[in-house]
Design a protein around this motif. Sequence first.
Motif, PDB file in Angstrom:
ATOM      1  N   PRO A   9       0.835  -1.208   0.000  1.00 11.14           N
ATOM      2  CA  PRO A   9       0.000   0.000   0.000  1.00 11.14           C
ATOM      3  C   PRO A   9       0.863   1.248   0.000  1.00 11.14           C
ATOM      4  CG  PRO A   9       0.077  -0.946   2.193  1.00 11.14           C
ATOM      5  CD  PRO A   9       0.786  -1.915   1.279  1.00 11.14           C
ATOM      6  N   SER A  10       0.308   2.319  -0.516  1.00 11.66           N
ATOM      7  CA  SER A  10       0.991   3.601  -0.420  1.00 11.66           C
ATOM      8  C   SER A  10       0.010   4.593   0.186  1.00 11.66           C
ATOM      9  CB  SER A  10       1.480   4.086  -1.785  1.00 11.66           C
ATOM     10  OG  SER A  10       0.405   4.240  -2.662  1.00 11.66           O
ATOM     11  N   CYS A  11       0.356   5.069   1.354  1.00 14.88           N
ATOM     12  CA  CYS A  11      -0.440   6.097   2.019  1.00 14.88           C
ATOM     13  C   CYS A  11       0.486   6.886   2.920  1.00 14.88           C
ATOM     14  CB  CYS A  11      -1.599   5.474   2.813  1.00 14.88           C
ATOM     15  SG  CYS A  11      -1.097   4.449   4.192  1.00 14.88           S
ATOM     16  N   SER A  12       0.164   8.122   3.160  1.00 13.80           N
ATOM     17  CA  SER A  12       1.069   8.987   3.924  1.00 13.80           C
ATOM     18  C   SER A  12       1.265   8.511   5.350  1.00 13.80           C
ATOM     19  CB  SER A  12       0.546  10.414   3.913  1.00 13.80           C
ATOM     20  OG  SER A  12      -0.749  10.460   4.485  1.00 13.80           O
ATOM     21  N   ASP A  20       6.902   4.473  -1.757  1.00 13.29           N
ATOM     22  CA  ASP A  20       5.773   3.550  -1.724  1.00 13.29           C
ATOM     23  C   ASP A  20       6.013   2.384  -0.777  1.00 13.29           C
ATOM     24  OD1 ASP A  20       4.208   4.987  -3.409  1.00 13.29           O
ATOM     25  OD2 ASP A  20       4.776   3.888  -5.206  1.00 13.29           O
ATOM     26  N   ALA A  21       7.197   2.307  -0.200  1.00 14.25           N
ATOM     27  CA  ALA A  21       7.499   1.219   0.734  1.00 14.25           C
ATOM     28  C   ALA A  21       6.853   1.501   2.082  1.00 14.25           C
ATOM     29  CB  ALA A  21       9.012   1.093   0.909  1.00 14.25           C
ATOM     30  N   LYS A  25       7.879   0.060  10.840  1.00 15.47           N
ATOM     31  CA  LYS A  25       6.974  -0.463  11.869  1.00 15.47           C
ATOM     32  C   LYS A  25       5.836  -1.264  11.242  1.00 15.47           C
ATOM     33  CE  LYS A  25       4.241   1.056  15.833  1.00 15.47           C
ATOM     34  NZ  LYS A  25       3.766   2.194  16.600  1.00 15.47           N
ATOM     35  N   THR A  26       5.288  -0.754  10.167  1.00  7.80           N
ATOM     36  CA  THR A  26       4.198  -1.436   9.469  1.00  7.80           C
ATOM     37  C   THR A  26       4.690  -2.736   8.859  1.00  7.80           C
ATOM     38  OG1 THR A  26       3.161   0.681   8.968  1.00  7.80           O
ATOM     39  CG2 THR A  26       2.479  -1.198   7.633  1.00  7.80           C
ATOM     40  N   ARG A  27       5.813  -2.661   8.164  1.00 10.16           N
ATOM     41  CA  ARG A  27       6.391  -3.859   7.540  1.00 10.16           C
ATOM     42  C   ARG A  27       6.741  -4.904   8.593  1.00 10.16           C
ATOM     43  NH1 ARG A  27      10.781  -1.868   5.311  1.00 10.16           N
ATOM     44  NH2 ARG A  27      12.166  -2.731   6.852  1.00 10.16           N
ATOM     45  N   GLN A  28       7.306  -4.474   9.700  1.00 10.23           N
ATOM     46  CA  GLN A  28       7.688  -5.413  10.760  1.00 10.23           C
ATOM     47  C   GLN A  28       6.461  -6.091  11.369  1.00 10.23           C
ATOM     48  OE1 GLN A  28      10.832  -6.412  11.620  1.00 10.23           O
ATOM     49  NE2 GLN A  28       9.712  -7.930  12.800  1.00 10.23           N
ATOM     50  N   ALA A  29       5.376  -5.356  11.534  1.00  9.39           N
ATOM     51  CA  ALA A  29       4.149  -5.950  12.080  1.00  9.39           C
ATOM     52  C   ALA A  29       3.619  -7.044  11.153  1.00  9.39           C
ATOM     53  CB  ALA A  29       3.081  -4.868  12.284  1.00  9.39           C
ATOM     54  N   ILE A  30       3.683  -6.799   9.848  1.00  9.51           N
ATOM     55  CA  ILE A  30       3.223  -7.806   8.887  1.00  9.51           C
ATOM     56  C   ILE A  30       4.166  -9.002   8.867  1.00  9.51           C
ATOM     57  CG2 ILE A  30       2.818  -8.262   6.427  1.00  9.51           C
ATOM     58  CD1 ILE A  30       1.794  -5.343   6.244  1.00  9.51           C
ATOM     59  N   LYS A  75      -4.492  -2.598   8.547  1.00  5.70           N
ATOM     60  CA  LYS A  75      -3.959  -1.335   9.054  1.00  5.70           C
ATOM     61  C   LYS A  75      -2.996  -0.704   8.048  1.00  5.70           C
ATOM     62  CE  LYS A  75      -1.701   0.752  13.019  1.00  5.70           C
ATOM     63  NZ  LYS A  75      -1.078   0.531  14.323  1.00  5.70           N
ATOM     64  N   ALA A  76      -2.187  -1.528   7.404  1.00  8.52           N
ATOM     65  CA  ALA A  76      -1.241  -1.009   6.414  1.00  8.52           C
ATOM     66  C   ALA A  76      -1.967  -0.380   5.231  1.00  8.52           C
ATOM     67  CB  ALA A  76      -0.324  -2.130   5.927  1.00  8.52           C
ATOM     68  N   TYR A  77      -3.089  -0.954   4.844  1.00  7.63           N
ATOM     69  CA  TYR A  77      -3.865  -0.416   3.729  1.00  7.63           C
ATOM     70  C   TYR A  77      -4.791   0.714   4.178  1.00  7.63           C
ATOM     71  CZ  TYR A  77      -2.418  -3.871   0.294  1.00  7.63           C
ATOM     72  OH  TYR A  77      -1.687  -4.614  -0.593  1.00  7.63           O
ATOM     73  N   GLY A  78      -4.863   0.960   5.483  1.00  5.98           N
ATOM     74  CA  GLY A  78      -5.698   2.043   5.980  1.00  5.98           C
ATOM     75  C   GLY A  78      -7.182   1.734   5.917  1.00  5.98           C
ATOM     76  N   LYS A  79      -7.525   0.471   5.919  1.00  2.13           N
ATOM     77  CA  LYS A  79      -8.931   0.058   5.807  1.00  2.13           C
ATOM     78  C   LYS A  79      -9.184  -1.028   6.852  1.00  2.13           C
ATOM     79  CE  LYS A  79     -12.691  -0.612   2.962  1.00  2.13           C
ATOM     80  NZ  LYS A  79     -13.856  -0.104   3.574  1.00  2.13           N
ATOM     81  N   THR A  80     -10.161  -0.798   7.689  1.00  5.16           N
ATOM     82  CA  THR A  80     -10.525  -1.793   8.702  1.00  5.16           C
ATOM     83  C   THR A  80     -12.038  -1.963   8.704  1.00  5.16           C
ATOM     84  OG1 THR A  80     -10.657  -0.104  10.416  1.00  5.16           O
ATOM     85  CG2 THR A  80      -8.545  -1.246  10.197  1.00  5.16           C
ATOM     86  N   GLY A  81     -12.498  -2.906   9.487  1.00  2.00           N
ATOM     87  CA  GLY A  81     -13.933  -3.092   9.637  1.00  2.00           C
ATOM     88  C   GLY A  81     -14.582  -3.879   8.525  1.00  2.00           C
ATOM     89  N   PHE A  82     -13.814  -4.754   7.880  1.00  2.00           N
ATOM     90  CA  PHE A  82     -14.411  -5.594   6.854  1.00  2.00           C
ATOM     91  C   PHE A  82     -15.429  -6.523   7.507  1.00  2.00           C
ATOM     92  CE2 PHE A  82     -10.235  -4.624   4.998  1.00  2.00           C
ATOM     93  CZ  PHE A  82     -10.648  -4.100   3.785  1.00  2.00           C
ATOM     94  N   LYS A  83     -16.568  -6.712   6.851  1.00  2.00           N
ATOM     95  CA  LYS A  83     -17.618  -7.568   7.398  1.00  2.00           C
ATOM     96  C   LYS A  83     -17.347  -9.043   7.130  1.00  2.00           C
ATOM     97  CE  LYS A  83     -21.004  -3.923   6.943  1.00  2.00           C
ATOM     98  NZ  LYS A  83     -22.081  -3.371   6.149  1.00  2.00           N
TER      99      LYS A  83
END
Length: 120
Positions: A9-12, A20-21, A25-30, A75-83
């Motif tokens: 994902p690429s987000c600020s 785009d990397a 912290k995000t990479r390590q969590a994954i 969290k890395a993609y900035g999207k949560t709450g998928f049903k």
Amino acid sequence: MVYNTFPWPSCSSCTASGTDAPADKTRQAIETATQAVLDARAQFPGASLADLYDPLTMPPVLLKAHQKLDAAVDKAYGKTGFKSDAERVAFLFQRYQALTSLLPTEKPAKRRGKSTKATV
């Protein structure tokens, strides 16, 4: 899900200094969550992937490891709450298509004017 086949994902909020990397912290969590999935699988050396991923008999330790991996990737993609997993997969495929398609992803504007149908 097989997240390693999707573009990062690429987000600020999750990228390192304008690239785009993903941030370390995000990479390590994954990476940590991915290793937990592999470790959970290793606890069942005689089981096939079909055995491990049978929805009725999936080992709880493997299910929990995948849930943590899903949360880290969400969290890395900035999207949560998928049903559902299906909703998550649809989101990831939309992202993948947007990043890899040569065609525009925007819907074409509606045409205004008279119909071009021929009358007989």
